[in-house]
Write an enzyme that holds these catalytic residues in place. Structure first.
Site, mmCIF file in Angstrom:
data_model
loop_
_atom_site.group_PDB
_atom_site.id
_atom_site.type_symbol
_atom_site.label_atom_id
_atom_site.label_comp_id
_atom_site.label_asym_id
_atom_site.label_seq_id
_atom_site.Cartn_x
_atom_site.Cartn_y
_atom_site.Cartn_z
ATOM 1 N N GLU A 28 0.805 -1.224 0.000
ATOM 2 C CA GLU A 28 0.000 0.000 0.000
ATOM 3 C C GLU A 28 0.837 1.272 0.000
ATOM 4 O O GLU A 28 1.735 1.450 0.816
ATOM 5 C CB GLU A 28 -0.932 0.013 1.231
ATOM 6 C CG GLU A 28 -1.857 1.213 1.275
ATOM 7 C CD GLU A 28 -2.898 1.137 2.378
ATOM 8 O OE1 GLU A 28 -3.730 2.057 2.473
ATOM 9 O OE2 GLU A 28 -2.898 0.149 3.149
ATOM 10 N N LYS A 86 -8.596 -1.052 1.256
ATOM 11 C CA LYS A 86 -9.605 -1.571 2.182
ATOM 12 C C LYS A 86 -10.347 -2.669 1.444
ATOM 13 O O LYS A 86 -10.939 -2.437 0.385
ATOM 14 C CB LYS A 86 -10.594 -0.478 2.623
ATOM 15 C CG LYS A 86 -10.144 0.269 3.863
ATOM 16 C CD LYS A 86 -10.266 -0.549 5.104
ATOM 17 C CE LYS A 86 -9.356 -0.070 6.216
ATOM 18 N NZ LYS A 86 -8.055 -0.709 6.235
#
Length: 428
Positions: A231, A247
């Site tokens: 990420e 997410k």
């Protein structure tokens, strides 16, 4: 200030192994490996070693000190931000247990930088050491790759039992039911005490397992981070800023049809999509604090990306910076990143602090660098082994986003999926 010289490489993968081995002689090391995700990152790998100057501080006025350091040096700076810098931006405090004892913020100006791209290596050395470039290149290329020695360890211990974790998630859901928050990232620690690990060996094993785009090996004195992060937290290039929150997670399966089914399920899971959308709204709000009015844009919503261990939903939010905004101000107004906190952010952080039992430290923080022009790129510290060599303490935290739709047992299972690669990398 810096001398630049480019060398041709016979075999990039061999040179990467050699240069990482060569770096182990230094006390300050940051190695960032894109694992060939070059469409997202403008290098194959980059190494920074040997501090000429450094900034190491606690949370008090940390961003102000970083602002002064970055604007004064106007050079490459590599380092990290811990999650606990939230105490510098908000009226928050952590009194939870900390087995790692990392400084809250640590950046250094490296004497030597080596950037690898394609079949070439660019050496960016401070002028005081530029006479060592040729010698270093020859020495690196002459190194035989020695497999690091193994350290025998016991299994990682869980800070929570499954029952304790499920009870905490239920408490988190009660806060959501009352309207205190919409979503929060709840984390738990797996750890080793009084045991040595071999940081390089663990990193190499973890990177082989995960091949993540934001892989990192960090050593700053006796503190280590061995990261397989997928990420990006935030990137600035010119006046454009992008943030790419993750997410939504599903495990990978070896059987292609079953794996494809899990991908489709993730893509269409209302709970996972809702998690992502809520955090995108939070990121849009954070970026708007430094953006030209109307320039915040969701470039991709809930894009599905597959990595070696997991499938993920990733969104990309961008903005155009106002001219009066400094690089550090962008970090200060968006930190900690929404994907590791929740919404509303401050309420979520307060509740997280009550329910978690360990201080997050560098976990949920960020590793990255500034360029002399004030551009930057920072990852989110997840899927990461943290190690204090002096205390012989190893920490691997994992978490998941809790919403009103969360099934506590499923959230616990997600944590086990995420910690699996970390366990494999440490155990021998």
């Amino acid at each position: 200030m810096r001398t630049y010289k480019t060398f041709s490489l016979k075999d990039t993968s061999v040179f990467k192994a050699q240069v990482l081995q060569w770096s182990q002689a230094f006390e300050e090391i940051i190695w960032l490996d894109s694992n060939a995700y070059n469409d997202q990152i403008n290098y194959e790998a980059i190494l920074a070693v040997d501090a000429f100057t450094a900034l190491k501080t606690d949370t008090q006025q940390a961003f102000e000190k970083l602002e002064e350091y970055q604007s004064t040096t106007k050079d490459y700076l590599f380092g990290y931000l811990t999650y606990d810098l939230k105490e510098d931006t908000e009226n928050l405090k952590s009194n939870n247990f900390d087995g790692l004892d990392f400084p809250d913020l640590y950046f250094f100006q490296p004497k030597k930088i080596i950037r690898i791209m394609g079949n070439s290596a660019e050496f960016l050395y401070l002028n005081m050491v530029d006479d060592e470039m040729e010698t270093d290149f020859v020495h690196i290329c002459s190194l035989e790759i020695n497999p690091p020695t193994h350290k025998k360890t016991t299994a990682l211990k869980a800070r929570f039992s499954s029952e304790e974790y499920i009870e905490k998630v239920q408490q988190m859901k009660a806060h959501i039911q009352r309207g205190d928050i919409y979503e929060a990232n709840f984390c738990q620690e797996f750890y080793l005490e009084n045991q040595e690990i071999n940081p390089l060996q663990s990193y190499l094993k973890l990177n082989t397992i995960s091949k993540a785009p934001f892989a990192a090996f960090l050593r700053l004195e006796d503190h280590y981070a061995l990261s397989a992060s997928p990420e990006r937290y935030i990137k600035k290039q010119g006046n454009k800023v992008i943030s790419q929150p993750i997410k939504g997670t599903a495990k990978r399966l070896e059987e292609p049809k079953e794996d494809e089914k899990l991908k489709e399920n993730l893509k269409n899971d209302p709970k996972e999509v809702a998690e992502n959308v809520m955090i995108v709204d939070l990121v849009r709000n954070d970026l708007s604090k430094t953006a030209f009015r109307g320039s915040v844009n969701v470039e991709e919503l809930c894009g599905l990306y597959s990595f070696k261990q997991v499938h993920q939903l990733i969104s990309t939010v961008s903005s155009q910076l106002r001219e009066d905004v400094t690089p550090v101000e962008v970090l200060q107004t968006t930190f900690p990143m929404g994907s590791m906190t929740g919404a509303p952010k401050i309420s979520a952080m307060k509740i997280i602090e009550e329910l978690e039992t360990t201080k997050r430290g560098l976990y949920s923080g960020s590793i990255g660098y500034f360029t002399p022009e004030g551009d930057f790129d920072f990852s989110v510290i997840i899927r990461t082994i943290l190690y204090n060599a002096t205390k012989k303490y190893t920490s691997c935290s994992v978490g998941s986003a809790i919403t009103i739709q969360s099934i506590p047992e499923n959230e616990y299972e997600e944590c086990l999926v995420k910690v699996k690669a970390l366990k494999k990398a440490i155990s021998v």
